[in-house]
Design a protein around this motif. Sequence first.
Motif, mmCIF file in Angstrom:
data_model
loop_
_atom_site.group_PDB
_atom_site.id
_atom_site.type_symbol
_atom_site.label_atom_id
_atom_site.label_comp_id
_atom_site.label_asym_id
_atom_site.label_seq_id
_atom_site.Cartn_x
_atom_site.Cartn_y
_atom_site.Cartn_z
ATOM 1 N N GLU A 116 44.712 -21.870 2.347
ATOM 2 C CA GLU A 116 45.838 -21.444 1.501
ATOM 3 C C GLU A 116 45.369 -20.919 0.151
ATOM 4 O OE1 GLU A 116 48.263 -24.975 1.276
ATOM 5 O OE2 GLU A 116 49.165 -24.627 3.246
ATOM 6 N N GLN A 117 44.309 -21.526 -0.389
ATOM 7 C CA GLN A 117 43.812 -21.148 -1.711
ATOM 8 C C GLN A 117 42.722 -20.082 -1.658
ATOM 9 O OE1 GLN A 117 42.734 -24.830 -3.732
ATOM 10 N NE2 GLN A 117 44.607 -25.818 -3.028
ATOM 11 N N GLY A 118 42.363 -19.657 -0.445
ATOM 12 C CA GLY A 118 41.339 -18.627 -0.292
ATOM 13 C C GLY A 118 39.966 -19.075 -0.767
ATOM 14 N N LYS A 119 39.655 -20.352 -0.557
ATOM 15 C CA LYS A 119 38.373 -20.912 -1.000
ATOM 16 C C LYS A 119 37.547 -21.320 0.215
ATOM 17 C CE LYS A 119 40.430 -23.185 -5.016
ATOM 18 N NZ LYS A 119 40.781 -24.480 -5.594
ATOM 19 N N PRO A 120 36.238 -21.295 0.082
ATOM 20 C CA PRO A 120 35.413 -21.864 1.148
ATOM 21 C C PRO A 120 35.684 -23.373 1.258
ATOM 22 C CG PRO A 120 34.079 -20.546 -0.356
ATOM 23 C CD PRO A 120 35.423 -20.697 -0.980
ATOM 24 N N MET A 121 35.732 -23.870 2.464
ATOM 25 C CA MET A 121 35.973 -25.300 2.691
ATOM 26 C C MET A 121 34.963 -26.150 1.915
ATOM 27 S SD MET A 121 37.637 -27.709 4.437
ATOM 28 C CE MET A 121 37.457 -29.180 5.447
ATOM 29 N N ALA A 122 33.700 -25.755 1.945
ATOM 30 C CA ALA A 122 32.660 -26.544 1.279
ATOM 31 C C ALA A 122 32.917 -26.644 -0.225
ATOM 32 C CB ALA A 122 31.289 -25.932 1.543
ATOM 33 N N ALA A 123 33.353 -25.558 -0.851
ATOM 34 C CA ALA A 123 33.642 -25.578 -2.292
ATOM 35 C C ALA A 123 34.837 -26.471 -2.591
ATOM 36 C CB ALA A 123 33.887 -24.164 -2.802
ATOM 37 N N HIS A 124 35.867 -26.389 -1.764
ATOM 38 C CA HIS A 124 37.065 -27.208 -1.975
ATOM 39 C C HIS A 124 36.721 -28.697 -1.839
ATOM 40 C CE1 HIS A 124 41.254 -28.132 -2.327
ATOM 41 N NE2 HIS A 124 41.370 -28.567 -1.080
ATOM 42 N N VAL A 125 35.968 -29.038 -0.824
ATOM 43 C CA VAL A 125 35.578 -30.437 -0.610
ATOM 44 C C VAL A 125 34.707 -30.923 -1.763
ATOM 45 C CG1 VAL A 125 34.197 -31.957 0.874
ATOM 46 C CG2 VAL A 125 35.869 -30.385 1.884
ATOM 47 N N THR A 126 33.795 -30.097 -2.228
ATOM 48 C CA THR A 126 32.952 -30.475 -3.362
ATOM 49 C C THR A 126 33.817 -30.785 -4.572
ATOM 50 O OG1 THR A 126 31.118 -29.158 -2.519
ATOM 51 C CG2 THR A 126 31.057 -29.725 -4.857
ATOM 52 N N HIS A 127 34.807 -29.931 -4.837
ATOM 53 C CA HIS A 127 35.722 -30.175 -5.956
ATOM 54 C C HIS A 127 36.459 -31.502 -5.773
ATOM 55 C CE1 HIS A 127 39.833 -29.344 -7.923
ATOM 56 N NE2 HIS A 127 39.050 -29.918 -8.794
ATOM 57 N N LEU A 128 36.978 -31.756 -4.596
ATOM 58 C CA LEU A 128 37.745 -32.986 -4.378
ATOM 59 C C LEU A 128 36.879 -34.235 -4.519
ATOM 60 C CD1 LEU A 128 40.044 -31.831 -1.461
ATOM 61 C CD2 LEU A 128 40.677 -32.199 -3.857
ATOM 62 N N VAL A 129 35.622 -34.151 -4.107
ATOM 63 C CA VAL A 129 34.734 -35.310 -4.274
ATOM 64 C C VAL A 129 34.417 -35.513 -5.752
ATOM 65 C CG1 VAL A 129 32.474 -36.309 -3.737
ATOM 66 C CG2 VAL A 129 33.806 -35.205 -1.927
ATOM 67 N N VAL A 130 34.139 -34.453 -6.500
ATOM 68 C CA VAL A 130 33.924 -34.588 -7.949
ATOM 69 C C VAL A 130 35.162 -35.223 -8.580
ATOM 70 C CG1 VAL A 130 33.714 -33.300 -10.123
ATOM 71 C CG2 VAL A 130 32.210 -32.749 -8.206
ATOM 72 N N HIS A 131 36.337 -34.732 -8.223
ATOM 73 C CA HIS A 131 37.604 -35.250 -8.743
ATOM 74 C C HIS A 131 37.732 -36.754 -8.463
ATOM 75 C CE1 HIS A 131 41.910 -34.868 -9.812
ATOM 76 N NE2 HIS A 131 42.119 -35.723 -8.824
ATOM 77 N N ALA A 132 37.471 -37.141 -7.238
ATOM 78 C CA ALA A 132 37.605 -38.550 -6.851
ATOM 79 C C ALA A 132 36.559 -39.431 -7.534
ATOM 80 C CB ALA A 132 37.507 -38.683 -5.332
ATOM 81 N N VAL A 133 35.339 -38.931 -7.691
ATOM 82 C CA VAL A 133 34.300 -39.695 -8.396
ATOM 83 C C VAL A 133 34.744 -39.937 -9.840
ATOM 84 C CG1 VAL A 133 31.932 -39.602 -9.301
ATOM 85 C CG2 VAL A 133 32.379 -39.020 -6.904
#
Length: 167
Positions: A116-133
């Motif tokens: 939906e956001q036009g982002k690579p899955m790996a980049a989105h997951v990296t962001h979410l893990v940084v956010h959660a950390v």
Amino acid sequence: MEPLVDTVIEDPRWEAIDLPARAEAAARAAFAELGLRPEGFTLCVMGCDDARIAELNGEFRQKGKPTNVLSWPSEERGADEPGLRPDVPDPGEPDDPEELGDIAIAWETCEREAVEQGKPMAAHVTHLVVHAVLHLLGYDHIDEADAELMEATEIAALARLGVADPY
């Protein structure tokens, strides 16, 4: 070098983007941005599916629907005033590291959001893990000043990994 992140894979689709390596890199980037050495700390990331995260979301947040990521800090670490950085926790010993908490991340929701956001899955997951950390370390986004601090910290940590500003 001891790993900072213990990764549990409940859904094998997470192997396609090497969640263990991605979570480790994301956590280390968040730590580096905060000037925090990873030695003496540990946290757990579980790669699961929407059904499992909906179950957890219902149990812990009374919201029985899927979400992208959940975090459970081992203790409250928030700052006393909105917009201030939380105090950095003290590290444990190498054979008894300070446990920061747990993170769960759901494949289907992350994949859908990335598309939906036009982002690579790996980049989105990296962001979410940084956010959660950052949540494990006491950061939050309920108050506007806290949200601005958290987002700026995420953007800087992601830049360390060559991931574009997600906002």
